[in-house]
Design a protein around this motif. Sequence first.
Motif, PDB file in Angstrom:
ATOM      1  N   THR A   1       5.580 -49.641 -17.703  1.00 49.39           N
ATOM      2  CA  THR A   1       4.091 -49.663 -18.171  1.00 49.39           C
ATOM      3  C   THR A   1       3.669 -48.511 -18.851  1.00 49.39           C
ATOM      4  OG1 THR A   1       3.519 -51.210 -16.288  1.00 49.39           O
ATOM      5  CG2 THR A   1       1.854 -50.007 -17.641  1.00 49.39           C
ATOM      6  N   VAL A   2       3.335 -48.661 -20.089  1.00 48.09           N
ATOM      7  CA  VAL A   2       2.931 -47.542 -20.769  1.00 48.09           C
ATOM      8  C   VAL A   2       1.398 -47.451 -21.197  1.00 48.09           C
ATOM      9  CG1 VAL A   2       3.404 -46.315 -23.045  1.00 48.09           C
ATOM     10  CG2 VAL A   2       5.185 -47.491 -21.866  1.00 48.09           C
ATOM     11  N   ALA A   3       0.775 -46.437 -21.265  1.00 40.20           N
ATOM     12  CA  ALA A   3      -0.587 -46.326 -21.718  1.00 40.20           C
ATOM     13  C   ALA A   3      -0.628 -45.987 -23.246  1.00 40.20           C
ATOM     14  CB  ALA A   3      -1.420 -45.279 -20.792  1.00 40.20           C
ATOM     15  N   LEU A   4      -1.642 -46.620 -24.079  1.00 37.68           N
ATOM     16  CA  LEU A   4      -1.591 -46.237 -25.454  1.00 37.68           C
ATOM     17  C   LEU A   4      -3.193 -46.426 -25.447  1.00 37.68           C
ATOM     18  CD1 LEU A   4       1.116 -48.667 -26.864  1.00 37.68           C
ATOM     19  CD2 LEU A   4       1.063 -46.172 -26.699  1.00 37.68           C
ATOM     20  N   THR A   5      -3.665 -45.925 -26.741  1.00 41.55           N
ATOM     21  CA  THR A   5      -5.098 -46.145 -27.365  1.00 41.55           C
ATOM     22  C   THR A   5      -4.965 -47.131 -28.230  1.00 41.55           C
ATOM     23  OG1 THR A   5      -5.746 -43.702 -26.527  1.00 41.55           O
ATOM     24  CG2 THR A   5      -6.849 -44.765 -28.213  1.00 41.55           C
ATOM     25  N   CYS A   6      -5.830 -48.015 -28.394  1.00 36.00           N
ATOM     26  CA  CYS A   6      -5.859 -48.963 -29.617  1.00 36.00           C
ATOM     27  C   CYS A   6      -6.298 -47.830 -30.714  1.00 36.00           C
ATOM     28  CB  CYS A   6      -7.063 -49.944 -29.140  1.00 36.00           C
ATOM     29  SG  CYS A   6      -7.220 -51.071 -30.549  1.00 36.00           S
ATOM     30  N   PRO A   7      -5.653 -48.463 -31.989  1.00 38.64           N
ATOM     31  CA  PRO A   7      -5.802 -48.016 -33.292  1.00 38.64           C
ATOM     32  C   PRO A   7      -6.925 -48.313 -33.802  1.00 38.64           C
ATOM     33  CG  PRO A   7      -3.900 -49.439 -33.175  1.00 38.64           C
ATOM     34  CD  PRO A   7      -4.208 -49.362 -31.920  1.00 38.64           C
ATOM     35  N   TYR A   8      -7.391 -49.586 -33.495  1.00 39.61           N
ATOM     36  CA  TYR A   8      -8.786 -50.036 -33.984  1.00 39.61           C
ATOM     37  C   TYR A   8      -9.941 -49.437 -33.345  1.00 39.61           C
ATOM     38  CZ  TYR A   8      -5.925 -53.386 -36.530  1.00 39.61           C
ATOM     39  OH  TYR A   8      -4.852 -53.997 -37.342  1.00 39.61           O
ATOM     40  N   CYS A   9     -10.122 -49.840 -32.071  1.00 36.74           N
ATOM     41  CA  CYS A   9     -11.320 -49.563 -31.328  1.00 36.74           C
ATOM     42  C   CYS A   9     -11.337 -48.157 -30.261  1.00 36.74           C
ATOM     43  CB  CYS A   9     -11.830 -50.785 -30.377  1.00 36.74           C
ATOM     44  SG  CYS A   9     -10.720 -51.005 -28.870  1.00 36.74           S
ATOM     45  N   GLY A  10     -10.217 -47.700 -30.179  1.00 34.98           N
ATOM     46  CA  GLY A  10     -10.063 -46.578 -29.460  1.00 34.98           C
ATOM     47  C   GLY A  10     -10.135 -46.601 -28.009  1.00 34.98           C
TER      48      GLY A  10
ATOM     49  N   GLU B   1      10.199 -43.799 -26.710  1.00 34.65           N
ATOM     50  CA  GLU B   1       8.652 -43.292 -27.010  1.00 34.65           C
ATOM     51  C   GLU B   1       8.281 -44.685 -27.374  1.00 34.65           C
ATOM     52  OE1 GLU B   1       8.325 -40.199 -29.993  1.00 34.65           O
ATOM     53  OE2 GLU B   1       9.805 -38.650 -28.754  1.00 34.65           O
ATOM     54  N   VAL B   2       6.937 -44.726 -27.137  1.00 31.38           N
ATOM     55  CA  VAL B   2       6.197 -45.977 -27.723  1.00 31.38           C
ATOM     56  C   VAL B   2       4.925 -45.572 -28.470  1.00 31.38           C
ATOM     57  CG1 VAL B   2       5.030 -48.118 -26.843  1.00 31.38           C
ATOM     58  CG2 VAL B   2       6.863 -47.025 -25.653  1.00 31.38           C
ATOM     59  N   SER B   3       4.613 -46.108 -29.432  1.00 24.44           N
ATOM     60  CA  SER B   3       3.379 -45.931 -30.317  1.00 24.44           C
ATOM     61  C   SER B   3       2.970 -47.322 -30.833  1.00 24.44           C
ATOM     62  CB  SER B   3       3.736 -44.952 -31.613  1.00 24.44           C
ATOM     63  OG  SER B   3       4.685 -45.337 -32.575  1.00 24.44           O
ATOM     64  N   ALA B   4       1.670 -47.181 -31.109  1.00 23.09           N
ATOM     65  CA  ALA B   4       0.815 -48.289 -31.768  1.00 23.09           C
ATOM     66  C   ALA B   4       0.100 -47.892 -32.901  1.00 23.09           C
ATOM     67  CB  ALA B   4      -0.006 -49.150 -30.643  1.00 23.09           C
ATOM     68  N   THR B   5       0.343 -48.869 -33.896  1.00 23.13           N
ATOM     69  CA  THR B   5      -0.501 -48.633 -35.229  1.00 23.13           C
ATOM     70  C   THR B   5      -1.114 -49.841 -35.852  1.00 23.13           C
ATOM     71  OG1 THR B   5       1.449 -49.387 -36.475  1.00 23.13           O
ATOM     72  CG2 THR B   5       1.216 -47.029 -35.997  1.00 23.13           C
ATOM     73  N   ARG B   6      -2.003 -49.913 -36.507  1.00 24.11           N
ATOM     74  CA  ARG B   6      -2.801 -50.855 -37.045  1.00 24.11           C
ATOM     75  C   ARG B   6      -1.753 -51.721 -37.674  1.00 24.11           C
ATOM     76  NH1 ARG B   6      -8.676 -49.594 -38.455  1.00 24.11           N
ATOM     77  NH2 ARG B   6      -8.581 -51.352 -39.689  1.00 24.11           N
ATOM     78  N   GLU B   7      -1.874 -53.184 -37.346  1.00 22.19           N
ATOM     79  CA  GLU B   7      -0.949 -53.857 -38.303  1.00 22.19           C
ATOM     80  C   GLU B   7      -1.093 -54.151 -39.727  1.00 22.19           C
ATOM     81  OE1 GLU B   7       0.872 -58.280 -37.399  1.00 22.19           O
ATOM     82  OE2 GLU B   7      -1.241 -58.406 -37.458  1.00 22.19           O
ATOM     83  N   ASP B   8      -2.416 -53.784 -40.241  1.00 23.12           N
ATOM     84  CA  ASP B   8      -2.472 -53.770 -41.515  1.00 23.12           C
ATOM     85  C   ASP B   8      -1.962 -52.609 -42.244  1.00 23.12           C
ATOM     86  OD1 ASP B   8      -4.557 -52.267 -40.438  1.00 23.12           O
ATOM     87  OD2 ASP B   8      -6.268 -53.350 -41.237  1.00 23.12           O
TER      88      ASP B   8
END
Length: 64
Positions: free
Chosen positions: A6-15, A55-62
């Motif tokens: 389980t990985v904690a991330l911050t939404c790249p849209y809403c924060g 490592e895990v990262s999340a970016t906006r799909e667009d």
Amino acid sequence: MEPIETVALTCPYCGEPGEIDVEPALGSQEYVEDCGVCCRPWQVHVTVDESGAFEVSATREDDA
């Protein structure tokens, strides 16, 4: 059964903070997962090196 992390991330849209489950044993991967708060799609990037560290990262799909 492969171990799931389980990985904690911050939404790249809403924060807002969120968590996702990843399977590092599957190796490096990219996939789309929706934010649990705003429901917008994240492009999730999982990078695994030879030692199994990941490592895990999340970016906006667009932006992908």
